[in-house]
Design a protein around this motif. Sequence first.
Motif: not given
Length: 177
Positions: A11-26, A71-76, A81-86
């Motif tokens: 929910a937080a990631t979606a909210s931030v992404a929506k605000r960024v897209v909405f504000n960038s169009s203005k 960073v928000a996408a990297a945390v999950p 363990e979809w992305l293994v840091i080796n």
Amino acid sequence: QHFSQLTMLRAATASVAKRVVFNSSKRAPACLPPQVAFHASAKQQEEANPAEAPPAATSGLSPWFALPLGVAAAVPLIKYEWLVINEETQLVAVFLAFCVTVYTQGGDALYKTMDATAQTILKEHNEAEDKVIQALEQKLEFLKANSNMVTDFEAINKLREQAYVNLNAAGEVKPLH
């Protein structure tokens, strides 16, 4: 509890992404400098008709918006363990950091060094080409001077024939003694 944390993160990631897209169009973000169309050169024919110019393919977003989204996408990705840091991932990250640092910090110095070398090589090639051109021009002058060689040999052959005729005529005269 784990499910609720995931839902909150989504929910937080979606909210931030929506605000960024909405504000960038203005409007453009405040961190970007204002866009100024200044040209020191004379106006070209293409610039005279701005309706024919293709539109710029930018979203108006600063590239720095990618950092928090990454960073928000990297945390999950790491947590589940979809992305293994080796060691390979770390090596790629260090290599990319090195490339970016060299490009941003030393790119101008590398360009100047390579450009100086390129200019030296270009100068040497131009000098060599000038020598070749001079040699070819001399050869052309020599060939032009020898272009009437056929007529010269024809004249020599006529003189030779005349000389044989004269010798034969001289041989017909008998000495009187």
